[in-house]
Enzyme design. Structure first.
Site, PDB file in Angstrom:
ATOM      1  CG  ASP A   1       7.872   9.532  -2.652  1.00 57.11           C
ATOM      2  OD1 ASP A   1       8.886  10.245  -2.111  1.00 57.11           O
ATOM      3  OD2 ASP A   1       6.530   8.761  -2.735  1.00 57.11           O
TER       4      ASP A   1
ATOM      5  CE  LYS B   1       0.130   2.516  -7.495  1.00 56.65           C
ATOM      6  NZ  LYS B   1       1.295   4.182  -7.604  1.00 56.65           N
TER       7      LYS B   1
ATOM      8  CB  THR C   1      -0.366   8.366   0.797  1.00 55.32           C
ATOM      9  OG1 THR C   1       1.779   8.350   0.977  1.00 55.32           O
ATOM     10  CG2 THR C   1      -0.828   9.224   1.122  1.00 55.32           C
ATOM     11  N   GLY C   2      -2.645   6.434   0.366  1.00 49.25           N
ATOM     12  CA  GLY C   2      -4.326   6.173   0.052  1.00 49.25           C
ATOM     13  C   GLY C   2      -3.901   5.280  -1.249  1.00 49.25           C
ATOM     14  CB  VAL C   3      -3.285   3.735  -3.701  1.00 47.61           C
ATOM     15  CG1 VAL C   3      -4.000   5.129  -4.259  1.00 47.61           C
ATOM     16  CG2 VAL C   3      -1.863   4.135  -3.482  1.00 47.61           C
TER      17      VAL C   3
ATOM     18  CB  CYS D   1      -1.124   0.242   1.149  1.00 43.58           C
ATOM     19  SG  CYS D   1      -0.187  -0.027   2.446  1.00 43.58           S
TER      20      CYS D   1
END
Length: 342
Positions: A171, A68, A47-49, A45
């Site tokens: 990132d 995803k 952030t948010g997914v 996982c």
């Protein structure tokens, strides 16, 4: 890796019906069926997914995909934001084609209107998973040769993004490097927060927002300075540091005495965390015990030091890193094998 997800664990799917997609994403031109997330194995996982493994072996014996989708809990609160990021990642990924970057496969729309991004299955685990496992097993740094291999493959991916596609990954960290087998393939993933670069390798759009992840962010990122390809290079250097220390930047593991105290007092970790010191260290080069590592790590230590320079201009480009590492590889191969006979 996480254990298989049981049916009913993702509320965004109201029924066990499959998602269907028609279009150019299928090499055979036939409809592509993406199972509901409760019927796929959860890989990880972000952030948010959530990311799931889509097994496509069946009768056609096709390679698996990584799927995803926006986490159902996040969808209820900030669904539009995460959905936008997923759409942007799909758009960016569709234009990329490199052996060290996870490839695009398809986009499917769920019954609730959200989209799922199907990607090349880059590997069984992330580099971060491997670092955590190695630390839990009480092992030390990855072998120098493995770190150098990861460095070369990731640098090739960054070189492609920076030079050919004029994109900043935005990132870079161990979580966004996926590994297959015994480092058989090494690929960069999660390009959803990438930013366009101009001809000078700078992010010139004043509206562009650098997302990143705090422990890997460079000084110019932390202080709102000019962002360039060198922000990726700083984070790349700290990713190598992770492999040498088995720690997260600026959140080094506590010593044995403190660890024992943690076992006795569950709140000790939170109480012992010096938030001010942590934020003061962000954007700086984390300490590295070169004596403990030994001579075989010298090249990776030097690469880490130059990549983590505070001044972006002193950091090498991805192309320079690739050139240096490939030169080292050729030199290593040309060295005659020494056989010691007792």
């Amino acid at each position: 890796m996480d254990s298989p997800v049981r049916p009913g664990s993702d509320s965004s799917f109201k029924t066990p019906r499959n998602l269907r997609l028609r279009g150019s994403s299928s090499s055979s031109g036939t409809p592509v069926t993406i199972p509901a997330s409760p019927f796929m194995k959860k890989l990880g996982c972000g952030t948010g997914v959530n990311v799931y493994l889509m097994d496509r072996m069946g009768k056609l014996n096709l390679s698996p995909w990584a799927v995803k989708k926006v986490n159902s809990r996040c969808a209820a609160k900030q669904g539009k934001i995460y959905q936008k990021r997923l759409n942007e990642e799909a758009k960016i990924l569709k234009g990329l084609n490199h052996p060290n970057i996870v490839g695009f496969r398809a986009v499917a729309k769920a019954k609730d209107g959200s989209k799922c991004l199907a990607m090349e299955y880059g590997g069984e685990q992330s580099l971060n998973d491997m670092i955590e496992k190695r630390r839990e097993e009480g092992l030390k740094a990855f072998p120098a040769a493995i770190i150098e291999k990861v460095a070369l493959h990731v640098a090739r991916g960054l070189q492609y993004l920076h030079n050919e596609k004029k994109l900043l990954h935005g990132d870079m960290k161990s979580c966004n490097v996926v590994i297959k087998g015994d480092f058989d393939t090494i690929k960069i993933c999660d390009v959803g927060v990438s930013l366009p670069l101009d001809e000078n390798m700078k992010v010139s759009d004043p509206k562009a927002e650098y997302i990143g992840t705090e422990p890997w962010n460079s000084k110019e990122v932390m202080e709102g300075g000019e962002i360039s390809d060198k922000a990726d290079i700083f984070a790349f250097g700290l990713t190598l540091w992770e492999m040498m220390t088995l720690s997260m930047p600026h959140l080094e593991t506590l010593d044995n005495e403190e660890e024992q105290e943690e076992e006795e007092d569950e709140d000790s970790e939170e109480e012992g965390f010096d938030e001010d010191a942590y934020y003061e260290r962000l954007g700086t080069r984390p300490a590295l015990d070169v004596e403990a590592l030994g001579a075989s790590y010298r090249r990776m230590e030097e690469l880490f030091y130059v990549c983590s320079e505070e001044d972006p201009k002193k950091r090498p480009s991805a192309s320079q890193i690739v050139q240096a590492l490939e030169s080292n590889a050729r030199l290593d191969k040309s060295q005659p094998e020494v056989i010691v006979i007792d």
